[in-house]
Design a protein around this motif. Sequence first.
Motif, short mmCIF file in Angstrom:
data_model
loop_
_atom_site.label_atom_id
_atom_site.label_comp_id
_atom_site.label_asym_id
_atom_site.label_seq_id
_atom_site.Cartn_x
_atom_site.Cartn_y
_atom_site.Cartn_z
N THR A 123 0.84 -1.21 0.00
CA THR A 123 0.00 0.00 0.00
C THR A 123 0.86 1.25 0.00
OG1 THR A 123 -1.74 -1.19 1.20
CG2 THR A 123 -1.83 1.22 1.24
N GLU A 124 1.90 1.25 0.85
CA GLU A 124 2.79 2.41 0.93
C GLU A 124 3.53 2.62 -0.39
OE1 GLU A 124 4.54 5.76 2.24
OE2 GLU A 124 2.93 4.62 3.21
N THR A 125 3.96 1.52 -1.00
CA THR A 125 4.67 1.61 -2.28
C THR A 125 3.76 2.18 -3.36
OG1 THR A 125 6.09 -0.26 -1.70
CG2 THR A 125 5.93 0.32 -4.03
N LEU A 126 2.55 1.65 -3.44
CA LEU A 126 1.60 2.14 -4.45
C LEU A 126 1.24 3.60 -4.20
CD1 LEU A 126 -0.77 -0.96 -4.76
CD2 LEU A 126 0.93 -0.19 -6.40
N HIS A 127 1.08 3.95 -2.90
CA HIS A 127 0.76 5.33 -2.57
C HIS A 127 1.92 6.26 -2.95
CE1 HIS A 127 -1.44 8.50 -0.66
NE2 HIS A 127 -0.50 8.74 0.23
N HIS A 128 3.14 5.79 -2.67
CA HIS A 128 4.32 6.57 -3.05
C HIS A 128 4.40 6.72 -4.57
CE1 HIS A 128 8.44 8.05 -3.11
NE2 HIS A 128 8.72 7.10 -3.99
N ASN A 129 4.15 5.63 -5.28
CA ASN A 129 4.19 5.68 -6.74
C ASN A 129 3.13 6.62 -7.30
OD1 ASN A 129 6.29 3.88 -6.71
ND2 ASN A 129 5.03 2.10 -7.16
N LYS A 130 1.95 6.62 -6.65
CA LYS A 130 0.88 7.51 -7.10
C LYS A 130 1.29 8.96 -6.91
CE LYS A 130 -4.06 8.42 -6.54
NZ LYS A 130 -5.29 8.05 -5.80
N ARG A 131 1.86 9.26 -5.71
CA ARG A 131 2.33 10.63 -5.49
C ARG A 131 3.43 11.01 -6.48
NH1 ARG A 131 2.59 8.99 0.00
NH2 ARG A 131 4.87 9.06 -0.15
N HIS A 132 4.36 10.05 -6.70
CA HIS A 132 5.45 10.32 -7.63
C HIS A 132 4.92 10.52 -9.05
CE1 HIS A 132 9.53 10.25 -9.09
NE2 HIS A 132 9.23 9.30 -9.96
N LYS A 190 1.95 11.68 -9.86
CA LYS A 190 1.33 13.01 -9.93
C LYS A 190 2.40 14.09 -10.05
CE LYS A 190 -2.94 12.06 -7.40
NZ LYS A 190 -3.75 12.39 -6.19
N GLN A 191 3.48 13.91 -9.25
CA GLN A 191 4.56 14.88 -9.31
C GLN A 191 5.22 14.89 -10.68
OE1 GLN A 191 7.52 14.20 -6.34
NE2 GLN A 191 8.70 16.04 -6.82
N MET A 192 5.41 13.69 -11.26
CA MET A 192 6.03 13.61 -12.57
C MET A 192 5.14 14.26 -13.64
SD MET A 192 8.99 12.24 -12.42
CE MET A 192 9.21 11.82 -14.15
N ILE A 193 3.82 14.01 -13.50
CA ILE A 193 2.90 14.62 -14.47
C ILE A 193 2.97 16.13 -14.37
CG2 ILE A 193 0.47 14.92 -15.05
CD1 ILE A 193 0.03 12.00 -14.24
N GLU A 210 4.39 18.65 -17.19
CA GLU A 210 3.60 19.76 -17.74
C GLU A 210 4.36 21.08 -17.60
OE1 GLU A 210 -0.04 19.56 -15.64
OE2 GLU A 210 -0.85 17.88 -16.81
N GLU A 211 4.99 21.26 -16.40
CA GLU A 211 5.78 22.48 -16.23
C GLU A 211 6.97 22.49 -17.19
OE1 GLU A 211 6.91 22.45 -12.20
OE2 GLU A 211 4.93 22.98 -11.41
N TRP A 212 7.57 21.33 -17.36
CA TRP A 212 8.72 21.20 -18.24
C TRP A 212 8.34 21.53 -19.69
CZ3 TRP A 212 11.10 15.80 -19.61
CH2 TRP A 212 12.27 15.99 -20.37
N ILE A 213 7.26 20.91 -20.15
CA ILE A 213 6.80 21.16 -21.52
C ILE A 213 6.42 22.62 -21.70
CG2 ILE A 213 4.99 20.64 -23.20
CD1 ILE A 213 4.98 17.78 -22.12
N SER A 214 5.76 23.17 -20.62
CA SER A 214 5.37 24.58 -20.71
C SER A 214 6.61 25.48 -20.81
CB SER A 214 4.54 24.94 -19.48
OG SER A 214 4.22 26.32 -19.50
N GLY A 215 7.60 25.22 -19.95
CA GLY A 215 8.82 26.02 -20.00
C GLY A 215 9.60 25.80 -21.28
N LEU A 216 9.66 24.54 -21.73
CA LEU A 216 10.38 24.23 -22.96
C LEU A 216 9.73 24.93 -24.15
CD1 LEU A 216 12.62 22.52 -24.26
CD2 LEU A 216 10.95 20.68 -24.50
N SER A 217 8.41 24.90 -24.18
CA SER A 217 7.70 25.59 -25.27
C SER A 217 7.99 27.08 -25.24
CB SER A 217 6.18 25.36 -25.14
OG SER A 217 5.88 23.98 -25.19
#
Length: 563
Positions: free
Chosen positions: A323-332, A334-337, A341-348
């Motif tokens: 559960t902790e691993t899946l929760h961590h992966n979910k947070r990660h 979301k953070q990656m998404i 998005e910030e990366w693509i926005s800045g890159l653009s």
Amino acid sequence: MNIHKRFMFHFFGQLILTVIFIGALVMTLFATIGFLVMEEEVKDDLSIAGSLYFSSNVEVDGRNVHFKEELKTLVREQNGWLIIYTTDGVPIGSYLTPKRTEEELLKEGTGTDYHYWDLDLPDSQTYVLIYGKKHPNRNLIQYVREDIKWSQGRLSLTEDTMQRMKKENAWVQLLDSNGKVVDDYGTENEPDSYSFRNLLNLESKENVSTFIDEKSKQKILVGIHSYQTLPSQKRNIFKAFTSGGLILLLILFTLLILATLWHARKFGLPLLTMMKWIKNLSDGVYEQPLDDQEHPIMLKKNGRLKRKYRLYKDLITNLSQLTETLHHNKRHEKQMIMTREEWISGLSHDLKTPLSSISGYAHMLESAAYTWSKEETMEFAGIISEKSEFMRELLDDLTLTYRLKNQALPISKERTEMNEIVRRTVIQYINDQAISDKEILFEPYDGSLYAEIDPKWFQRILDNVLANAIHYNPSGTKITVSLQSIEHHLIMITILDNGKGMDTETLDKLFQRYYRGTSTTKTTSGSGLGMVITKQLIELHGGSINVTSTPGKGTKVRMIVPV
């Protein structure tokens, strides 16, 4: 203790408890059957009852005695009577007692059996209960003896004796010395002769009385046809066992239901809870099942497992980790998404600036309304080339980061002398006149240092770190590059400057994709992916990188790779 051993010890304990319980149940059953047998025997013979039985069926209120209906019924059926005395010998109550004095009753030994008990009643006084049981056959034999003509070997019953025998439904036989019946009265299916063993059996029966004349050796047998005898105990025992069997079946059925409910709670409920937990995980809810108060069902308020869940401790631990691993992966994720998005926005945003410049100068060059000089054309071409190179570098770095992330970058390690590769990189920057405003120093290790690295990509690591130290610091900054050996197992490369340093926010985001610590509108060379690539390449070599910085005092970059 693993779950296999825990189950083994648990079921072994259950087996021991089951054996103890069954033993207790069998003992209880036999005690119950014994009680029932005794109860049935009491119905045939009150004389074997205990004082507790009479104490529970007799009530004394002052000088008034009350016998319960159950006791009175048994006394009537067994042709008996009751009388209660105080310890001083004063009678205070009776039931069906003959109208004779106590002295007369006690002298009447032939026709009545006497039994007595001390009764402890709730009024804290002790009483004596006497139970007398009449035996009609014993009374009748007295009358028959007086009517027999022993010398003639025949019965000579008077009318009064025959009336008594008819009233009691009795019979009489006169036997000679050989056991042959010579005369009888009132017999039905009685035999015509008796052996010595038959006579012994008859004498043991309550419904038959015997008398032997010493002179003639003749014997009288007097019996009652309808008198209940001891063989009825077999019927009573069978009845008691039948009742006990029904009770046992009822107890076993009740225990089966209770055991089913207990096992459902002990094993089923925890399994259902864990199945619900797994269902939550499959639905993307990464937490334990909660109760109405939003508290984990399987935990006490102090955070420890409840008793019924301890058997599955290992499984619950694994589910918690999952559960902790899946929760961590979910947070990660979301953070990656969000980072992407910030990366693509800045890159653009950063691509728009050079593209706008390229597009603007291209339109100016192709415009027919104005003729550009050779110098202006060369200037425009240089700007277009510079912006194109920036875009190419940005896209190359972007491709490289993805290859590193997906472990798709080919790397060819070879044994390399580290002093030499660092020295060549530092000299390259020292000889660059464009950065002559910086002071760059090299402090090699005193001796040879070898490591298994890919020279091409390690050169990229050094370039990225030195370029940052040069480009992001003001004129006059001193940059020192040094090498050290750590216990002959690790090589540490340190790049230290006394420049402007970095604040905490910049330091925290230093290894994030597309972060340069500067505004995207500032025309600074670099793609913003340099430190990300550096970290990935260092880790690909089995090493690590650490950056510390203080605003206004400078920055220290420490890279460690294994020997």
